[in-house]
Design an enzyme around this catalytic site. Sequence first.
Site, short mmCIF file in Angstrom:
data_model
loop_
_atom_site.label_atom_id
_atom_site.label_comp_id
_atom_site.label_asym_id
_atom_site.label_seq_id
_atom_site.Cartn_x
_atom_site.Cartn_y
_atom_site.Cartn_z
N LYS A 44 -9.55 47.48 20.78
CA LYS A 44 -9.28 48.70 21.54
C LYS A 44 -8.09 48.51 22.47
O LYS A 44 -7.71 49.39 23.22
CB LYS A 44 -10.50 49.10 22.37
CG LYS A 44 -11.70 49.53 21.57
CD LYS A 44 -12.71 50.31 22.40
CE LYS A 44 -13.34 49.54 23.51
NZ LYS A 44 -14.40 50.31 24.19
N LYS A 46 -8.15 46.46 25.03
CA LYS A 46 -8.69 46.30 26.38
C LYS A 46 -9.04 44.83 26.62
O LYS A 46 -9.53 44.14 25.74
CB LYS A 46 -9.98 47.12 26.55
CG LYS A 46 -9.75 48.62 26.70
CD LYS A 46 -11.09 49.31 27.01
CE LYS A 46 -10.99 50.14 28.24
NZ LYS A 46 -12.23 50.90 28.51
N1 C2G Z 1 -16.21 57.32 32.06
C1 C2G Z 1 -16.32 58.47 32.82
N2 C2G Z 1 -15.65 58.57 33.98
C2 C2G Z 1 -14.85 57.56 34.40
C3 C2G Z 1 -14.73 56.38 33.64
C4 C2G Z 1 -15.42 56.28 32.45
O1 C2G Z 1 -17.05 59.41 32.43
N3 C2G Z 1 -14.18 57.71 35.58
C5 C2G Z 1 -16.95 57.24 30.79
C6 C2G Z 1 -16.03 57.15 29.58
O2 C2G Z 1 -15.57 58.45 29.23
C7 C2G Z 1 -16.94 56.56 28.52
C8 C2G Z 1 -17.86 55.65 29.37
O3 C2G Z 1 -17.73 56.07 30.74
O4 C2G Z 1 -17.71 57.58 27.89
C9 C2G Z 1 -17.45 54.20 29.25
O5 C2G Z 1 -16.08 54.11 29.62
P1 C2G Z 1 -15.24 52.83 29.09
O6 C2G Z 1 -15.99 51.60 29.44
O7 C2G Z 1 -13.83 53.00 29.54
O8 C2G Z 1 -15.35 53.01 27.53
P2 C2G Z 1 -14.18 53.37 26.48
O9 C2G Z 1 -13.07 52.42 26.59
O10 C2G Z 1 -13.93 54.82 26.60
O11 C2G Z 1 -14.89 53.00 25.09
O12 C2G Z 1 -16.43 53.74 20.65
C10 C2G Z 1 -16.19 54.30 21.93
C11 C2G Z 1 -15.51 53.32 22.85
O13 C2G Z 1 -16.17 52.07 22.89
C12 C2G Z 1 -15.44 53.94 24.24
#
Ligand code: C2G
Length: 129
Positions: A44, A46
């Site tokens: 990803k 990350k």
């Molecule tokens: N999130 C949120 N508000 C934020 C930060 C994150 O609602 N300020 C939500 C994201 O939208 C996601 C969840 O928290 O639904 C987890 O965020 P991340 O750890 O950044 O995950 P992400 O990189 O979006 O990975 O297959 C899907 C991926 O693994 C999603």
Amino acid sequence: MKKIITYGTFDILHTGHINLLRRARNLGDYLVVGVSSDEFNAEKGKQAYYAYEQRKAVLEAVKYVDEVIEEYAWEQKENDIKSHNIDILVMGDHWEGKFDSFKEFCEVVYLPRTVGISTSKIKEDLLKK
Ligand code: C2G
């Protein structure tokens, strides 16, 4: 029992994550969270501060979370939805539309992200200290 699933890295857990988990859980009775493995994070683009085992252990301690599984590939969602009898796939809305293909297997809901907080912002702010 209405089962929900969501996926993410969940590094350095913060209220944006908690707000998502709480709303997702409140759409049903049971929440499964797929936590990205360190290898999948690399896919990803990350680099999490905490390794998978740490991020998994933190999520297992969150009261809205009923079960934590490993997320190792984009396309595992279909099998997860079937094997866990999932009713709703929930993601933050910056993913809007990206997982609509799974509407064939379950409801797909995108929830508004929590504005102003993110793991990358936390890291940037700490560097400024
Ligand atoms: N999130 C949120 N508000 C934020 C930060 C994150 O609602 N300020 C939500 C994201 O939208 C996601 C969840 O928290 O639904 C987890 O965020 P991340 O750890 O950044 O995950 P992400 O990189 O979006 O990975 O297959 C899907 C991926 O693994 C999603």
